[in-house]
Design a protein around this motif. Sequence first.
Motif, PDB file in Angstrom:
ATOM      1  N   GLN A 192      25.745 109.467  74.945  1.00  0.00           N
ATOM      2  CA  GLN A 192      27.083 109.003  74.555  1.00  0.00           C
ATOM      3  C   GLN A 192      27.471 109.195  73.115  1.00  0.00           C
ATOM      4  N   TRP A 193      26.801 108.915  72.296  1.00  0.00           N
ATOM      5  CA  TRP A 193      27.224 109.012  70.932  1.00  0.00           C
ATOM      6  C   TRP A 193      27.464 110.658  70.743  1.00  0.00           C
ATOM      7  N   HIS A 226      32.655  95.434  67.048  1.00  0.00           N
ATOM      8  CA  HIS A 226      32.556  95.519  65.518  1.00  0.00           C
ATOM      9  C   HIS A 226      31.101  95.970  65.246  1.00  0.00           C
ATOM     10  N   THR A 227      30.162  95.395  66.271  1.00  0.00           N
ATOM     11  CA  THR A 227      28.726  96.049  66.185  1.00  0.00           C
ATOM     12  C   THR A 227      28.557  97.827  66.126  1.00  0.00           C
ATOM     13  N   PHE A 228      29.269  97.949  67.239  1.00  0.00           N
ATOM     14  CA  PHE A 228      29.414  99.674  67.270  1.00  0.00           C
ATOM     15  C   PHE A 228      30.122 100.141  66.093  1.00  0.00           C
ATOM     16  N   ALA A 250      27.668 100.551  63.375  1.00  0.00           N
ATOM     17  CA  ALA A 250      26.772 101.651  63.553  1.00  0.00           C
ATOM     18  C   ALA A 250      27.178 102.783  63.409  1.00  0.00           C
ATOM     19  N   THR A 251      28.451 103.295  63.144  1.00  0.00           N
ATOM     20  CA  THR A 251      29.037 104.469  62.853  1.00  0.00           C
ATOM     21  C   THR A 251      29.030 105.063  61.378  1.00  0.00           C
ATOM     22  N   ALA A 282      40.937 105.567  60.493  1.00  0.00           N
ATOM     23  CA  ALA A 282      41.439 106.119  58.941  1.00  0.00           C
ATOM     24  C   ALA A 282      40.254 106.377  57.816  1.00  0.00           C
ATOM     25  N   GLN A 283      39.272 105.400  58.004  1.00  0.00           N
ATOM     26  CA  GLN A 283      37.958 105.603  57.158  1.00  0.00           C
ATOM     27  C   GLN A 283      37.147 106.653  57.704  1.00  0.00           C
ATOM     28  N   HIS A 284      37.077 107.103  59.026  1.00  0.00           N
ATOM     29  CA  HIS A 284      36.496 108.257  59.585  1.00  0.00           C
ATOM     30  C   HIS A 284      37.252 109.562  59.247  1.00  0.00           C
ATOM     31  N   ARG A 285      38.351 109.299  58.797  1.00  0.00           N
ATOM     32  CA  ARG A 285      39.483 110.332  58.508  1.00  0.00           C
ATOM     33  C   ARG A 285      40.017 111.141  59.682  1.00  0.00           C
TER      34      ARG A 285
END
Length: 203
Positions: free
Chosen positions: A52-53, A78-80, A83-84, A123-126
Motif C-alpha cells: 500500500q505504501w 498523525h502516526t502515518f 512515517a512519511t 504542501a510539505q510534500h510539495r
Amino acid sequence: MSEFVTLPPSVVVAFHSGYGHTSVLAEAVRRGAAGAGAEVALVPVDTITDEQWQRLDDADAVVFGSPTYMGSASAAFHTFAEATSRRFSEGRWADKLAAGFTNSASKAGDKSSTLAFFATFAAQHRMLWVSLGLAAGWNSTTASENDLNRLGFWGGAGAQTPLDGGADTVHTSDINTAEHLGARVARHAALAATGRHAISLTA
C-alpha cells in the motif's frame, strides 16, 4: 505522428476511521473517483502494508481522510503522517494532487483545523491541493440540509455524525459531498495526466 494512450488516473484514499463513520466517507470518495474514470485504492493508514505504501508512491492523487479528534486528525493519522518523513525528504510525492475529508460529532467541531492540517501536510510534500469546489449549501431560508456541502466547508469535505450514532447515521448529504470530492479529484488528475503527455510530446 506520435500517438499515446492515456491511462486512467490512479487515486488512493488514505484514511483512518475510529468508529466507522470516516470509512463510509472514504468509500464515497472512492465511488466518486471511480465513477469519474479513476483507478482507486482504499488504504487504511493504521494497518498500511508495504504494497500500500507503493500504491501511494505510484498514485497520481491522494485523498486524506480522518475523524476530527480534539481539533485535529486522529493520532493514527498523525502516526502515518510522521512515517512519511523519508518520502518528504526525498520529494517522492511532489506534484501529486491531494485533497481531504473529515467527520466530527459537532456541525463545526473544528473540522477546518483538520482540513488545514491535511493541506499543510500535502504542501510539505510539495503536492497540489484540490479544494472541494462547491458553494455552501443550507445557508438560506430556501435551502435544505440535503444540499451538497450543507456544512459549508471549502478546503475539503466536512461531515457531521451524531456522537452516539453508528456508521449508518452518516448524513446522505455528507456522503454525496464526499462522492463529489472524489469525482473532482479524479477529473483533475486526468487533466494533469493529459497535460504531462502533451508536454512529453512537444519536448
